[in-house]
Write an enzyme that holds these catalytic residues in place. Sequence first.
Site, PDB file in Angstrom:
ATOM      1  N   HIS A 138      17.696 -36.583  -5.993  1.00 30.79           N
ATOM      2  CA  HIS A 138      16.830 -36.948  -4.863  1.00 30.79           C
ATOM      3  C   HIS A 138      15.406 -36.439  -5.065  1.00 30.79           C
ATOM      4  CE1 HIS A 138      20.284 -38.477  -2.768  1.00 30.79           C
ATOM      5  NE2 HIS A 138      20.916 -37.322  -2.982  1.00 30.79           N
TER       6      HIS A 138
ATOM      7  N   ASN B  27      -1.944   1.945   5.559  1.00 29.62           N
ATOM      8  CA  ASN B  27      -1.039   0.881   5.129  1.00 29.62           C
ATOM      9  C   ASN B  27      -0.688   0.079   6.371  1.00 29.62           C
ATOM     10  OD1 ASN B  27       1.105  -0.669   4.168  1.00 29.62           O
ATOM     11  ND2 ASN B  27       2.564   1.029   4.293  1.00 29.62           N
ATOM     12  N   GLY B  28      -0.915  -1.232   6.321  1.00 25.66           N
ATOM     13  CA  GLY B  28      -0.606  -2.055   7.495  1.00 25.66           C
ATOM     14  C   GLY B  28      -1.782  -2.950   7.830  1.00 25.66           C
TER      15      GLY B  28
ATOM     16  N   CYS C  94       0.834  -1.198   0.000  1.00 26.69           N
ATOM     17  CA  CYS C  94       0.000   0.000   0.000  1.00 26.69           C
ATOM     18  C   CYS C  94       0.872   1.253   0.000  1.00 26.69           C
ATOM     19  CB  CYS C  94      -0.951   0.084   1.187  1.00 26.69           C
ATOM     20  SG  CYS C  94      -2.085  -1.292   1.293  1.00 26.69           S
TER      21      CYS C  94
ATOM     22  N   ARG D 221       4.212  -0.554  -4.632  1.00 25.48           N
ATOM     23  CA  ARG D 221       3.880  -1.068  -3.300  1.00 25.48           C
ATOM     24  C   ARG D 221       2.589  -1.887  -3.288  1.00 25.48           C
ATOM     25  NH1 ARG D 221       6.865   1.570   0.581  1.00 25.48           N
ATOM     26  NH2 ARG D 221       5.433   0.863   2.176  1.00 25.48           N
TER      27      ARG D 221
ATOM     28  N   GLU E  80       8.297 -15.237 -10.563  1.00 25.50           N
ATOM     29  CA  GLU E  80       7.670 -13.967 -10.163  1.00 25.50           C
ATOM     30  C   GLU E  80       7.060 -13.221 -11.343  1.00 25.50           C
ATOM     31  OE1 GLU E  80       9.853 -11.596  -6.628  1.00 25.50           O
ATOM     32  OE2 GLU E  80      11.132 -11.897  -8.363  1.00 25.50           O
TER      33      GLU E  80
ATOM     34  N   GLU F 218      17.728 -17.795  -7.107  1.00 25.62           N
ATOM     35  CA  GLU F 218      17.353 -16.453  -7.530  1.00 25.62           C
ATOM     36  C   GLU F 218      16.859 -16.468  -8.985  1.00 25.62           C
ATOM     37  OE1 GLU F 218      16.616 -13.868  -6.104  1.00 25.62           O
ATOM     38  OE2 GLU F 218      16.863 -12.245  -7.540  1.00 25.62           O
TER      39      GLU F 218
ATOM     40  N   LYS G 267      13.126 -15.282 -10.066  1.00 22.84           N
ATOM     41  CA  LYS G 267      12.873 -14.239 -11.066  1.00 22.84           C
ATOM     42  C   LYS G 267      11.877 -14.735 -12.093  1.00 22.84           C
ATOM     43  CE  LYS G 267      13.929 -11.651  -9.396  1.00 22.84           C
ATOM     44  NZ  LYS G 267      14.457 -11.290  -8.149  1.00 22.84           N
TER      45      LYS G 267
ATOM     46  N   LYS H 128       6.449  -4.756  -3.804  1.00 25.55           N
ATOM     47  CA  LYS H 128       7.891  -4.613  -3.607  1.00 25.55           C
ATOM     48  C   LYS H 128       8.274  -4.567  -2.139  1.00 25.55           C
ATOM     49  CE  LYS H 128      11.923  -2.928  -5.587  1.00 25.55           C
ATOM     50  NZ  LYS H 128      12.288  -4.313  -5.885  1.00 25.55           N
TER      51      LYS H 128
ATOM     52  N   TRP I 220      -2.571  -2.895  -1.723  1.00 23.99           N
ATOM     53  CA  TRP I 220      -2.229  -4.313  -1.856  1.00 23.99           C
ATOM     54  C   TRP I 220      -3.088  -5.007  -0.808  1.00 23.99           C
ATOM     55  CZ3 TRP I 220      -0.310  -8.362   1.090  1.00 23.99           C
ATOM     56  CH2 TRP I 220       0.206  -9.458   0.383  1.00 23.99           C
TER      57      TRP I 220
HETATM   58  C1  G6P Z   1       9.124  -8.753  -1.661  1.00 26.03           C
HETATM   59  C2  G6P Z   1       9.760  -8.280  -2.957  1.00 26.03           C
HETATM   60  C3  G6P Z   1      11.070  -9.017  -3.200  1.00 26.03           C
HETATM   61  C4  G6P Z   1      11.990  -8.841  -1.996  1.00 26.03           C
HETATM   62  C5  G6P Z   1      11.321  -9.249  -0.695  1.00 26.03           C
HETATM   63  C6  G6P Z   1      12.140  -8.812   0.508  1.00 26.03           C
HETATM   64  O1  G6P Z   1       8.718 -10.067  -1.788  1.00 26.03           O
HETATM   65  O2  G6P Z   1       8.869  -8.492  -4.043  1.00 26.03           O
HETATM   66  O3  G6P Z   1      11.694  -8.503  -4.363  1.00 26.03           O
HETATM   67  O4  G6P Z   1      13.137  -9.604  -2.189  1.00 26.03           O
HETATM   68  O5  G6P Z   1      10.044  -8.615  -0.564  1.00 26.03           O
HETATM   69  O6  G6P Z   1      12.158  -7.419   0.521  1.00 26.03           O
HETATM   70  P1  G6P Z   1      13.303  -6.529   1.156  1.00 26.03           P
HETATM   71  O7  G6P Z   1      12.893  -5.120   0.847  1.00 26.03           O
HETATM   72  O8  G6P Z   1      13.296  -6.819   2.617  1.00 26.03           O
HETATM   73  O9  G6P Z   1      14.575  -6.911   0.510  1.00 26.03           O
END
Ligand code: G6P
Length: 611
Positions: A507, A99-100, A2, A27, A491, A484, A488, A606, A73
């Site tokens: 395994h 937000n929260g 948010c 956000r 996501e 990672e 990616k 994010k 969000w």
């Molecule tokens: C969300 C974002 C990710 C990020 C994660 C941790 O899931 O979409 O890209 O890695 O949060 O966020 P931070 O700001 O703590 O790295």
Amino acid sequence: MCGIVGYIGFREAYPIIIKGLHRLEYRGYDSAGIALFDKGLKVYKKAGKVSDLENFVKDIKLHGTIGMGHTRWATHGAPSDRNSHPHSSGNRKLTIIHNGIIENYGVIKETLIEKGHIFKSDTDTEVLIHLIEDIQNETGMELREAVRVALTKVIGAYAIVIMSDDEPDLLIAARKGSPMVIGVGKGEYFIASDATPIVEYTKNVVYLNDNEVAYLTRESLLIKTIDNKVHTPYIQKLDLKLEMLEKGGYEHFMLKEIYEQPRSIRDCMRGRIYPQQGKVQLGGIKEYTEKLKNIDRIIIVACGTSWHAGLVGEYLIEEYARVPVEVEYASEFRYRNPIITEKDLVIAISQSGETADTMAAIELAKEKGATIFGICNVVGASIPRTTHAGVYTHAGPEIGVASTKAFTAQVTVLTLMAFYIAQQRGTITQSKLVEHLTELNSIPQLVERALLSNDHIKEIAWKFKDCPNCLFLGRGSSFPVALEGALKLKEISYIHAEGYPAAEMKHGPIALIDDDMPVVFIATKDSSYEKVISNIQEVKARKGHVIAIVTEGDTEVKNMADFVIEIPETDEAFVPLLATIPLQLLAYHIAVMRGCNVDQPRNLAKSVTVE
Ligand code: G6P
């Protein structure tokens, strides 16, 4: 999670708010709304993106020099018009954005319903504004006081802004556990979840602390704690440029951020390494040098991509500084009863510096007496303000929801920390340090070279864009790179992808391999090269398609794999910084080819400020 924007001053508020919401859309983007004061409170809200809200109000003449906006969000209540913020009190005199999460909203709601309150949404937020109205009705308190009192009754996290129909010259903002910045102009104030909506109007900002309430009029800013003590605002200067927030000619922020990596890695190392002298200098943790000599253990806490960076850090710190490292998901760590002593160092990694679970993990470790370092990207965010010391990544604002340049910057900082701690503890020789730092210094150029494979990667992406599943395999510090790469891809393209240590394939994941399954290997020339080659053979024997990230000039893997992507040769320690680049590009191109919104993938946000 948010985004919040507010304005009070002499300009038209709507354009400022809508532009701010676009900046904060990373956000959350499932609904948006605004409130303006124009001969009374006016509220407009709509499910969908900020552009849907813009469309919705395009034929309405919007006026007002005080207003606020929200991009959501969803947590409590599905994304819909009625669950969008702002939410109003029963008498429509008050309206709130939030937000929260108000955790005890259920109990409060029940009591309010018994008293006759009628709710129009499924949100926790609406309960808070009704509670404030209720306190006013019962006690006759003026709004400022009623808000403060209401906040003493709620449990949870919030950043809120409130407007009142009766007080057209007042914005009330408050925070606990969710970020909030106030921009200080001349005869005007701005409020936002982060500084990005504010930077083009003023560089003077005040970061609101937890348990503080701010009362803003055009002429004044008064900050009080929730227990009613006046707190003098501390004005800081922002170090943020507007160009950093634009796409700069790229189609997406994600692509821009991938291409920024030579610069962001360089910025991250600037003033911190002295290759010829074999010296690493980290000003942010300097005071803890003695402590570092005697630590027993390092615990890294993080979420998402930052957790993957932590796993790379584990390899580096153990290899060079010879300190045992544990890497924990912050969300799990906080709910166990972990054994932590005063001789432990906890390193919290977070791009945003706001992730709720990481914050909670820090609080827990602090209570148990550990020393806490932060590795954060957003300057002035909650985590760097809570930790004892830390090192910023200086990657610049990252706007694409899928993290790219922040990851390589985090790995760079962890590399610097590994060498710094090794230097203090005497676990690395001076000549080795000179050698490693000289190579590290050349990494930005090598990243530039890795980016040259973009067109080739695009061709590979075209071949695999319709695959339903994908496996990523690597060993040693390339295992977190595989994780990672898989993250990616899933996501942003919504292809099911998994990362595994290459040797673990037999395994379980090997059962999935058939002639429909692409398997991405990180098969660079390092200590596990021969072993990875055997794993590639195992996949080929089962007709899987192999895409291998290899060291420039490699011929052995080239003869086996269906496709290879070369990265420049480097020290084994720095392979993650290079091998990640083609995986980011692969995910990016596949997602674009599948028509996905790469900068705002579905359901993600994010900055995750709820647990
Ligand atoms: C969300 C974002 C990710 C990020 C994660 C941790 O899931 O979409 O890209 O890695 O949060 O966020 P931070 O700001 O703590 O790295």
